[in-house]
Design a protein around this motif. Sequence first.
Motif, PDB file in Angstrom:
ATOM      1  N   ARG A  71      51.452  25.140 -22.485  1.00  0.00           N
ATOM      2  CA  ARG A  71      51.742  24.814 -23.889  1.00  0.00           C
ATOM      3  C   ARG A  71      50.516  25.040 -24.761  1.00  0.00           C
ATOM      4  NH1 ARG A  71      54.398  19.583 -22.832  1.00  0.00           N
ATOM      5  NH2 ARG A  71      52.484  18.630 -23.491  1.00  0.00           N
ATOM      6  N   ASN A  72      49.357  24.559 -24.298  1.00  0.00           N
ATOM      7  CA  ASN A  72      48.120  24.716 -25.069  1.00  0.00           C
ATOM      8  C   ASN A  72      47.747  26.179 -25.231  1.00  0.00           C
ATOM      9  OD1 ASN A  72      47.920  21.949 -25.364  1.00  0.00           O
ATOM     10  ND2 ASN A  72      46.487  21.697 -23.664  1.00  0.00           N
ATOM     11  N   LYS A  73      47.909  26.944 -24.152  1.00  0.00           N
ATOM     12  CA  LYS A  73      47.583  28.374 -24.186  1.00  0.00           C
ATOM     13  C   LYS A  73      48.461  29.104 -25.211  1.00  0.00           C
ATOM     14  CE  LYS A  73      47.408  32.171 -20.864  1.00  0.00           C
ATOM     15  NZ  LYS A  73      47.603  32.494 -19.452  1.00  0.00           N
ATOM     16  N   LEU A  74      49.727  28.695 -25.296  1.00  0.00           N
ATOM     17  CA  LEU A  74      50.670  29.305 -26.235  1.00  0.00           C
ATOM     18  C   LEU A  74      50.603  28.658 -27.622  1.00  0.00           C
ATOM     19  CD1 LEU A  74      53.759  29.624 -23.852  1.00  0.00           C
ATOM     20  CD2 LEU A  74      52.206  31.457 -24.570  1.00  0.00           C
ATOM     21  N   LYS A  75      49.695  27.679 -27.765  1.00  0.00           N
ATOM     22  CA  LYS A  75      49.534  26.937 -29.029  1.00  0.00           C
ATOM     23  C   LYS A  75      50.844  26.273 -29.468  1.00  0.00           C
ATOM     24  CE  LYS A  75      45.623  29.625 -30.839  1.00  0.00           C
ATOM     25  NZ  LYS A  75      45.059  29.963 -29.583  1.00  0.00           N
ATOM     26  N   GLN A  76      51.513  25.667 -28.495  1.00  0.00           N
ATOM     27  CA  GLN A  76      52.762  24.963 -28.764  1.00  0.00           C
ATOM     28  C   GLN A  76      52.537  23.452 -28.654  1.00  0.00           C
ATOM     29  OE1 GLN A  76      55.419  26.582 -25.822  1.00  0.00           O
ATOM     30  NE2 GLN A  76      55.750  28.468 -26.975  1.00  0.00           N
ATOM     31  N   LYS A  77      53.386  22.710 -29.343  1.00  0.00           N
ATOM     32  CA  LYS A  77      53.345  21.250 -29.277  1.00  0.00           C
ATOM     33  C   LYS A  77      54.724  20.746 -28.900  1.00  0.00           C
ATOM     34  CE  LYS A  77      49.745  20.623 -32.698  1.00  0.00           C
ATOM     35  NZ  LYS A  77      49.419  20.219 -34.056  1.00  0.00           N
TER      36      LYS A  77
ATOM     37  N   ASP B 157      52.792  28.104 -35.750  1.00  0.00           N
ATOM     38  CA  ASP B 157      53.134  28.208 -37.170  1.00  0.00           C
ATOM     39  C   ASP B 157      53.995  27.036 -37.639  1.00  0.00           C
ATOM     40  OD1 ASP B 157      51.790  30.665 -37.452  1.00  0.00           O
ATOM     41  OD2 ASP B 157      53.550  31.752 -36.690  1.00  0.00           O
ATOM     42  N   GLU B 158      54.070  25.983 -36.787  1.00  0.00           N
ATOM     43  CA  GLU B 158      54.870  24.791 -37.093  1.00  0.00           C
ATOM     44  C   GLU B 158      56.364  25.103 -37.211  1.00  0.00           C
ATOM     45  OE1 GLU B 158      53.588  21.522 -37.230  1.00  0.00           O
ATOM     46  OE2 GLU B 158      51.806  22.530 -36.467  1.00  0.00           O
ATOM     47  N   GLU B 159      56.809  26.164 -36.504  1.00  0.00           N
ATOM     48  CA  GLU B 159      58.226  26.509 -36.475  1.00  0.00           C
ATOM     49  C   GLU B 159      58.864  25.878 -35.237  1.00  0.00           C
ATOM     50  OE1 GLU B 159      58.003  30.980 -38.427  1.00  0.00           O
ATOM     51  OE2 GLU B 159      57.545  30.724 -36.299  1.00  0.00           O
ATOM     52  N   LEU B 160      60.083  25.391 -35.407  1.00  0.00           N
ATOM     53  CA  LEU B 160      60.828  24.787 -34.311  1.00  0.00           C
ATOM     54  C   LEU B 160      61.181  25.864 -33.287  1.00  0.00           C
ATOM     55  CD1 LEU B 160      62.196  22.049 -33.517  1.00  0.00           C
ATOM     56  CD2 LEU B 160      64.268  22.978 -34.533  1.00  0.00           C
ATOM     57  N   ILE B 161      60.814  25.653 -32.028  1.00  0.00           N
ATOM     58  CA  ILE B 161      61.146  26.636 -30.990  1.00  0.00           C
ATOM     59  C   ILE B 161      62.136  26.091 -29.960  1.00  0.00           C
ATOM     60  CG2 ILE B 161      59.064  28.041 -31.216  1.00  0.00           C
ATOM     61  CD1 ILE B 161      57.880  26.477 -28.831  1.00  0.00           C
TER      62      ILE B 161
END
Length: 142
Positions: free
Chosen positions: A55-61, A102-106
């Motif tokens: 998750r961190n590598k992909l910059k996801q939260k 980008d703060e977009e819902l995935i």
Amino acid sequence: DGIRDFCLSRGLGDVYKRQAYEMIVQNYAMGNLSSIKDFISGDVYDGFAEAIELRNKLKQKLFNDVIEFDSVEIKDATLLKDMVQIQVVFETKMISYGMNSDEELIEGNKDSPQVIKDTWIFQKSIRSKDPGWELISTNADD
């Protein structure tokens, strides 16, 4: 039965199960394993750490917020040598979603709780005086 009575007498009542579940799913989502490392096995820790690293590598939260528990049920309990293992089914309503950089819902839904059904296995030595149980397995029943 005897194993279920042991579980209840050794601190695995509904309140403990609910608190443990909520604490673990929220800290996992936040990527904060240091707060839960004493409650999870090495294998669970490694699996969580790998997912958090990706998750961190992909910059996801990831966000997990338990809204309510519909049911918490001991599905199975077994004694293996001096270890008690119990299988607990959690059915919750949870706001759970993932965001990209980008703060977009995935994935998931920010506004509407989803019904989540998880089956977790906890274990404890029958000789242990420690009230805590160790989470040794997680499995979402999707």
